[in-house]
Design an enzyme around this catalytic site. Structure first.
Site, PDB file in Angstrom:
ATOM      1  N   LYS A   1     -34.342 -30.868 -55.648  1.00 21.19           N
ATOM      2  CA  LYS A   1     -32.957 -31.335 -55.580  1.00 21.19           C
ATOM      3  C   LYS A   1     -32.227 -31.222 -56.913  1.00 21.19           C
ATOM      4  CE  LYS A   1     -33.357 -32.382 -51.230  1.00 21.19           C
ATOM      5  NZ  LYS A   1     -34.624 -31.748 -50.923  1.00 21.19           N
TER       6      LYS A   1
ATOM      7  N   LYS B   1     -24.181 -41.302 -59.221  1.00 19.42           N
ATOM      8  CA  LYS B   1     -23.275 -42.414 -58.954  1.00 19.42           C
ATOM      9  C   LYS B   1     -23.379 -42.779 -57.485  1.00 19.42           C
ATOM     10  CE  LYS B   1     -19.677 -45.198 -59.605  1.00 19.42           C
ATOM     11  NZ  LYS B   1     -19.784 -46.406 -60.439  1.00 19.42           N
TER      12      LYS B   1
ATOM     13  N   LYS C   1     -30.184 -39.948 -39.593  1.00 16.94           N
ATOM     14  CA  LYS C   1     -29.026 -39.736 -38.738  1.00 16.94           C
ATOM     15  C   LYS C   1     -29.298 -40.241 -37.326  1.00 16.94           C
ATOM     16  CE  LYS C   1     -28.076 -35.618 -41.478  1.00 16.94           C
ATOM     17  NZ  LYS C   1     -28.181 -34.151 -41.526  1.00 16.94           N
TER      18      LYS C   1
ATOM     19  N   ASN D   1     -30.209 -27.861 -46.824  1.00 14.62           N
ATOM     20  CA  ASN D   1     -31.377 -27.750 -45.956  1.00 14.62           C
ATOM     21  C   ASN D   1     -31.562 -26.292 -45.572  1.00 14.62           C
ATOM     22  OD1 ASN D   1     -32.302 -30.560 -45.527  1.00 14.62           O
ATOM     23  ND2 ASN D   1     -30.223 -30.816 -44.775  1.00 14.62           N
TER      24      ASN D   1
ATOM     25  N   ARG E   1     -33.103 -24.576 -43.321  1.00 10.97           N
ATOM     26  CA  ARG E   1     -33.723 -24.492 -41.999  1.00 10.97           C
ATOM     27  C   ARG E   1     -32.692 -24.818 -40.944  1.00 10.97           C
ATOM     28  NH1 ARG E   1     -33.679 -29.812 -40.779  1.00 10.97           N
ATOM     29  NH2 ARG E   1     -34.163 -31.322 -42.417  1.00 10.97           N
TER      30      ARG E   1
END
Length: 446
Positions: free
Chosen positions: A116, A201, A237, A289, A291
């Protein structure tokens, strides 16, 4: 084009890939654990191979077993699906080294976006806005305190190799920092074998906006609009919709074109999703992502494009079927993720499905590998179905979604169907007035 594809996954996504292959005239090979011997994708595939016992590490994460199954069945390519091996650069490399095509991006792009910190630095250099935070990893709590002072509290500490909400902790005040930092590093090490963290932040009321993208090996890239994935519980999600009720036409066009440019500049191959936080009219990159996404379905519903089919075509070396000007956005779509969980406590509820009735009708789609009598195993992710609805506008879509949830019957086990019925009846959801913290507030989890 490929003649035979091995599907290295399970459940509804394995069935989804099988269906796309079948429509393309491609034979399929299902791999499965002993716990999934009676799974729907195993029943429907042309061939099936058992690759190990129930535990994922011994079956769906067992690289030698998957490659052996591919070799003995003579496949041309391997589709990793979602989760498991789909973002494992080593697996992608080994697939290619053994003479099979990996239906996904290159190992280099998987590795680049899997870190990341590096991903953030890369897209920032390509013009994407990022959340204010550390320039790289934060190896000590002293450095964390310095970064927090510079960007201001509250701050979010995130695993560099993270995903799915693991290794993420919020420090609201300076006195919270040490504990949050140590917890994030501990979770990151346990989940990913890498305790590197970075800081950003913490935005107070952002929406989670992601853009569906597709690139080929001929220098082309397009986007299929944005999705709003802000209805979340603990960074997972729950409901997604497209387009977002929180953006205007100029904002969605701008972010879509910018994201597609990044994919084009990267020379990225296959489907991918760039995710943003959106607050006060500004977008901030959070991750990419590499994929297929669970919620790719709603992008398909508003564009009429089979993204899995396109993913397979691109992996075979073919150019994109569509120019950006040919992708037409029509209506509104919403997806509900249905889990085998208690709708109040979220305790997993594996077991035998004693009654199953999927809703139908115009604009209603159910992606599920369930059937009456199927036994949901306790070894894997608890998502068992996706209800996807499409309408000419958001209001029609909401009414259709309500009907679909009322018709949906899954007996014998607890599911989150009652939770979804509660959520969509709330005025905030009906009005599209929510952010990534809304659901936890509604559930009293704050």
């Amino acid at each position: 084009m490929f003649e035979k594809i091995l599907i290295a996954n399970r459940g509804e996504i394995a069935l989804r890939i099988h269906r796309a292959c079948r429509e393309m005239g491609i034979h399929t090979v299902a791999v499965h654990s002993t716990a999934d011997a009676d799974a729907m994708h195993v029943r429907l595939a042309d061939e099936s191979v058992c690759i190990g016992p129930p535990a994922a590490r011994d079956s769906y994460l067992n690289i030698p077993a998957i490659l052996t199954a591919a070799a003995i069945t003579g496949v041309d390519a391997i589709h990793p699906g979602i989760g498991f091996m789909s973002e494992n650069a080593q697996f992608a490399e080994m697939v290619e080294e053994h003479g099979f095509t990996f239906i996904g991006p290159t190992p280099e792009h998987i590795r680049l976006m899997g870190d990341k910190v590096t991903a953030k630095q890369t897209v920032k250099a390509l013009g994407l806005p990022t959340v204010p935070g550390s320039d790289g990893g934060v190896p000590t709590v002293e450095m964390a305190a310095k970064v927090a002072e510079e960007i201001g509290y509250p701050v979010l500490i995130k695993a560099a190799a993270g995903g799915g909400g693991k290794g993420m902790k919020v420090a609201q005040r300076p006195e919270d920092l040490v504990e949050a930092y140590q917890l994030a590093r501990g979770e990151a090490l346990a989940a990913f074998g890498n305790d590197e963290v970075y800081m950003e932040k913490y935005l107070t009321r952002p929406r989670h906006i992601e853009v569906q993208l597709l690139g080929d090996t001929h220098g082309n890239a397009v986007h299929f609009g944005e999705r709003d994935c802000s209805i979340q519980r603990r960074h997972q999600k729950v409901i997604e919709e497209a387009p977002s009720p929180g953006l205007n036409a100029d904002e969605r066009n701008k972010i879509g074109e910018l994201a597609a440019k990044v994919v084009r500049d990267l020379g990225y191959r296959g489907v991918g999703t760039i995710e943003f936080l959106y607050e006060n009219g500004k977008f901030y990159f959070i991750e990419m992502n590499t994929r297929l996404q669970i919620e790719h379905t709603i992008s398909e519903m508003i564009t009429g494009v089979d993204l899995v089919r396109e993913q397979i075509r691109v992996a075979a070396g073919l150019p994109l079927s569509y120019k950006q000007s040919e992708i037409v956005f029509t209506g509104h779509a919403i997806e509900c993720r249905i889990n085998a969980e208690n709708p109040d406590t979220f305790t997993p509820s594996p077991g035998k499905v004693s009654d199953f009735h999927a809703p139908g009708g115009l604009g209603v789609r159910v992606d599920s590998a369930l059937y009456d009598g199927y036994r949901v195993p306790p070894h894997y992710d608890s998502m068992i179905a996706k209800l996807i609805v499409h309408g000419s506008n958001r209001n029609e879509c909401l009414l259709r979604l309500r009907r679909g949830l009322e018709e949906f019957v899954i007996g014998g086990i607890d599911t989150t169907l009652p939770l979804h019925r509660r959520i969509i009846s709330q005025p905030d959801f009906i009005n599209g007035d929510y952010d990534i913290h809304w659901l936890e507030g509604f559930l009293g989890l704050k």
